[in-house]
Design a protein around this motif. Sequence first.
Motif, PDB file in Angstrom:
ATOM      1  N   GLU A  44      48.546  45.633  23.199  1.00  0.00           N
ATOM      2  CA  GLU A  44      49.415  44.551  22.735  1.00  0.00           C
ATOM      3  C   GLU A  44      49.257  44.302  21.247  1.00  0.00           C
ATOM      4  N   GLY A  45      47.991  44.272  20.793  1.00  0.00           N
ATOM      5  CA  GLY A  45      47.762  44.157  19.359  1.00  0.00           C
ATOM      6  C   GLY A  45      48.089  42.827  18.732  1.00  0.00           C
ATOM      7  N   ASP A  46      48.170  41.733  19.528  1.00  0.00           N
ATOM      8  CA  ASP A  46      48.513  40.428  18.962  1.00  0.00           C
ATOM      9  C   ASP A  46      47.445  39.930  18.002  1.00  0.00           C
ATOM     10  N   SER A  88      52.658  47.962  24.463  1.00  0.00           N
ATOM     11  CA  SER A  88      52.793  46.875  25.441  1.00  0.00           C
ATOM     12  C   SER A  88      53.397  45.603  24.863  1.00  0.00           C
ATOM     13  N   SER A  89      53.752  45.610  23.594  1.00  0.00           N
ATOM     14  CA  SER A  89      54.337  44.424  22.959  1.00  0.00           C
ATOM     15  C   SER A  89      55.743  44.759  22.468  1.00  0.00           C
ATOM     16  N   LYS A  90      56.723  44.352  23.248  1.00  0.00           N
ATOM     17  CA  LYS A  90      58.105  44.678  22.894  1.00  0.00           C
ATOM     18  C   LYS A  90      58.533  44.041  21.581  1.00  0.00           C
ATOM     19  N   HIS A  91      57.948  42.885  21.263  1.00  0.00           N
ATOM     20  CA  HIS A  91      58.366  42.225  20.027  1.00  0.00           C
ATOM     21  C   HIS A  91      57.929  42.998  18.789  1.00  0.00           C
ATOM     22  N   THR A  92      56.956  43.932  18.942  1.00  0.00           N
ATOM     23  CA  THR A  92      56.543  44.735  17.793  1.00  0.00           C
ATOM     24  C   THR A  92      57.391  45.992  17.636  1.00  0.00           C
ATOM     25  N   HIS A  93      58.267  46.263  18.588  1.00  0.00           N
ATOM     26  CA  HIS A  93      59.087  47.480  18.519  1.00  0.00           C
ATOM     27  C   HIS A  93      60.195  47.351  17.490  1.00  0.00           C
ATOM     28  N   LYS A  94      60.388  46.155  16.963  1.00  0.00           N
ATOM     29  CA  LYS A  94      61.374  45.926  15.902  1.00  0.00           C
ATOM     30  C   LYS A  94      60.665  45.204  14.755  1.00  0.00           C
TER      31      LYS A  94
END
Length: 213
Positions: free
Chosen positions: A113-115, A21-27
């Motif tokens: 999300e894992g923030d 659910s966290s697109k910023h972690t996909h990279k």
Amino acid sequence: MDQVRQIPVFVFPTMLKFYTSSKHTHKQLITIYNPYDFTIKYKVLCTAPNKYNVTDPEGSIRPQSCIDLVVRHTMPISANCNGVDKFRISIHDNTTKQLLGKRDVESKLLVGEGDNVSEDGDNFHNLPHSDRTPEDPHHQSLLSQRQKSLQSEKTNYLAIGAAIVCIAILMLPTKIEVVEENANIPHYLHPTQTFKIGTAYALGMLTLLIFRQ
């Protein structure tokens, strides 16, 4: 044929965590360091190459330098969660291409999300704000009272010191008083009567100030 001595491979981080659910972690980044005084070649392999894209999976690193590799998760879906994939970073002699060392980096795809999730699996959350902050009027009032108290103590000490000086002056003989020839008090320490009257008035004011504190 002599066996080549293995050397440590310095890589950061040692684990990658992606969240659905966290697109910023996909990279994410993998950094390979070369602390040695010679150029090395590196190569990146993966146990699930269909799930990832890695920029520049092969190349060279100059002495006392490093390189950042961008790792993209191309299939961040729930069906791929909770499994462990591995990247293997191997380094080689720049001339002979012989293997010098290797290091594995694990990769996980997790749901959510894992923030606020740390590398060791602990969950961290925001702390509640204090009920009394520096902007709180009550807190400011306490600070103001403390400052006033300190200022009052300082003024009181100064007033006491000045009062002691006034008392000492009033105890000195005046110029019109007869001084014995063997007196130990120099003539310049004989204040005039007018000066003593002013000193007595100042002592009275200081006494009022001290007792008001």
